[in-house]
Design a protein around this motif. Structure first.
Motif, PDB file in Angstrom:
ATOM      1  N   ASP A  27       0.720   4.520   1.721  1.00  0.00           N
ATOM      2  CA  ASP A  27       0.259   5.703   2.486  1.00  0.00           C
ATOM      3  C   ASP A  27       0.545   6.667   2.970  1.00  0.00           C
ATOM      4  O   ASP A  27       2.210   6.665   2.846  1.00  0.00           O
ATOM      5  CB  ASP A  27       0.123   4.592   3.242  1.00  0.00           C
ATOM      6  N   GLY A  28       0.289   7.648   2.200  1.00  0.00           N
ATOM      7  CA  GLY A  28       1.594   8.764   2.396  1.00  0.00           C
ATOM      8  C   GLY A  28       2.221   9.351   2.084  1.00  0.00           C
ATOM      9  O   GLY A  28       2.836   9.124   0.388  1.00  0.00           O
ATOM     10  N   ARG A  62       0.553  -0.866  -0.186  1.00  0.00           N
ATOM     11  CA  ARG A  62      -0.064  -0.251   0.207  1.00  0.00           C
ATOM     12  C   ARG A  62       0.668   0.962  -0.422  1.00  0.00           C
ATOM     13  O   ARG A  62       1.349   1.333   0.900  1.00  0.00           O
ATOM     14  CB  ARG A  62      -0.749   0.209   1.491  1.00  0.00           C
ATOM     15  N   VAL A  99      -3.518   3.877  -1.219  1.00  0.00           N
ATOM     16  CA  VAL A  99      -4.530   3.960  -0.357  1.00  0.00           C
ATOM     17  C   VAL A  99      -4.671   5.473  -0.251  1.00  0.00           C
ATOM     18  O   VAL A  99      -6.269   6.129  -0.464  1.00  0.00           O
ATOM     19  CB  VAL A  99      -4.274   3.503   0.467  1.00  0.00           C
ATOM     20  N   LEU A 100      -2.933   6.270  -0.204  1.00  0.00           N
ATOM     21  CA  LEU A 100      -3.212   7.894   0.029  1.00  0.00           C
ATOM     22  C   LEU A 100      -2.487   8.677  -0.181  1.00  0.00           C
ATOM     23  O   LEU A 100      -1.254   8.105  -0.263  1.00  0.00           O
ATOM     24  CB  LEU A 100      -3.003   8.119   2.584  1.00  0.00           C
ATOM     25  N   GLY A 101      -2.730   9.417  -1.685  1.00  0.00           N
ATOM     26  CA  GLY A 101      -1.954  10.421  -2.273  1.00  0.00           C
ATOM     27  C   GLY A 101      -2.206   9.602  -3.660  1.00  0.00           C
ATOM     28  O   GLY A 101      -2.486   7.835  -3.609  1.00  0.00           O
ATOM     29  N   ASN A 102      -1.220  10.039  -4.910  1.00  0.00           N
ATOM     30  CA  ASN A 102      -1.102   9.760  -5.825  1.00  0.00           C
ATOM     31  C   ASN A 102       0.471   9.026  -5.897  1.00  0.00           C
ATOM     32  O   ASN A 102       1.527   9.865  -5.624  1.00  0.00           O
ATOM     33  CB  ASN A 102      -1.112  10.364  -7.296  1.00  0.00           C
ATOM     34  N   HIS A 103       0.511   8.020  -6.567  1.00  0.00           N
ATOM     35  CA  HIS A 103       2.116   7.778  -5.902  1.00  0.00           C
ATOM     36  C   HIS A 103       2.362   7.056  -7.503  1.00  0.00           C
ATOM     37  O   HIS A 103       1.504   7.080  -8.643  1.00  0.00           O
ATOM     38  CB  HIS A 103       2.646   6.291  -5.593  1.00  0.00           C
ATOM     39  N   GLN A 128      -4.431   8.092  -6.583  1.00  0.00           N
ATOM     40  CA  GLN A 128      -5.622   7.222  -5.412  1.00  0.00           C
ATOM     41  C   GLN A 128      -6.680   6.362  -5.963  1.00  0.00           C
ATOM     42  O   GLN A 128      -7.066   7.429  -6.254  1.00  0.00           O
ATOM     43  CB  GLN A 128      -5.889   8.440  -4.458  1.00  0.00           C
ATOM     44  N   GLY A 129      -7.140   5.498  -5.270  1.00  0.00           N
ATOM     45  CA  GLY A 129      -7.642   4.494  -5.345  1.00  0.00           C
ATOM     46  C   GLY A 129      -7.059   3.196  -6.362  1.00  0.00           C
ATOM     47  O   GLY A 129      -8.344   2.371  -6.728  1.00  0.00           O
TER      48      GLY A 129
END
Length: 113
Positions: free
Chosen positions: A32-33, A30, A54-58, A75-76
């Motif tokens: 996550d930030g 995940r 999970v949290l933010g774009n990566h 995200q998602g």
């Protein structure tokens, strides 16, 4: 009749080969930030790794020379890759991490097959 028997035999051989290989495991990492959670996973050859934002774009960028991979994850969403060879596969998010002089800092991770 002979053609049907040949097709049936070939189909059965393929199904037995797939069954013998066993199920493919999927491990999720995940985003996550500013961290991958977990940052390191050990998998069997042939398993899949799924990176989920999970949290933010990566994004996931390979580094270390033994593989090539670059995918963006909003995200998602998630991306996945199947690892068919043994080795250590390092990756990082170019948005939240960096590799300088062979050292990764920030959002870095590894897959050990």
């Amino acid at each position: 009749m002979t053609m049907r028997r040949t097709i049936a035999t070939m189909t059965m051989a393929v199904l037995l080969t797939l069954a013998a290989a066993g199920p493919v495991a999927v491990v999720t990492i995940r985003g996550d930030g500013t961290r991958w959670r977990p940052s390191s996973v050990d998998i069997a050859r042939g398993d899949r790794v799924r990176w989920r934002a999970v949290l933010g774009n990566h994004n996931v960028r390979a580094w270390g020379g033994n593989w090539t991979y670059f995918r963006t994850i909003n995200q998602g969403e998630s991306v996945a890759r199947r690892f068919r060879t043994r080795g250590t596969f390092r990756f990082f998010c170019t948005i939240h991490g960096d590799v300088v002089a062979g050292q990764c800092s920030g959002m870095c991770g590894r897959v050990l097959v």
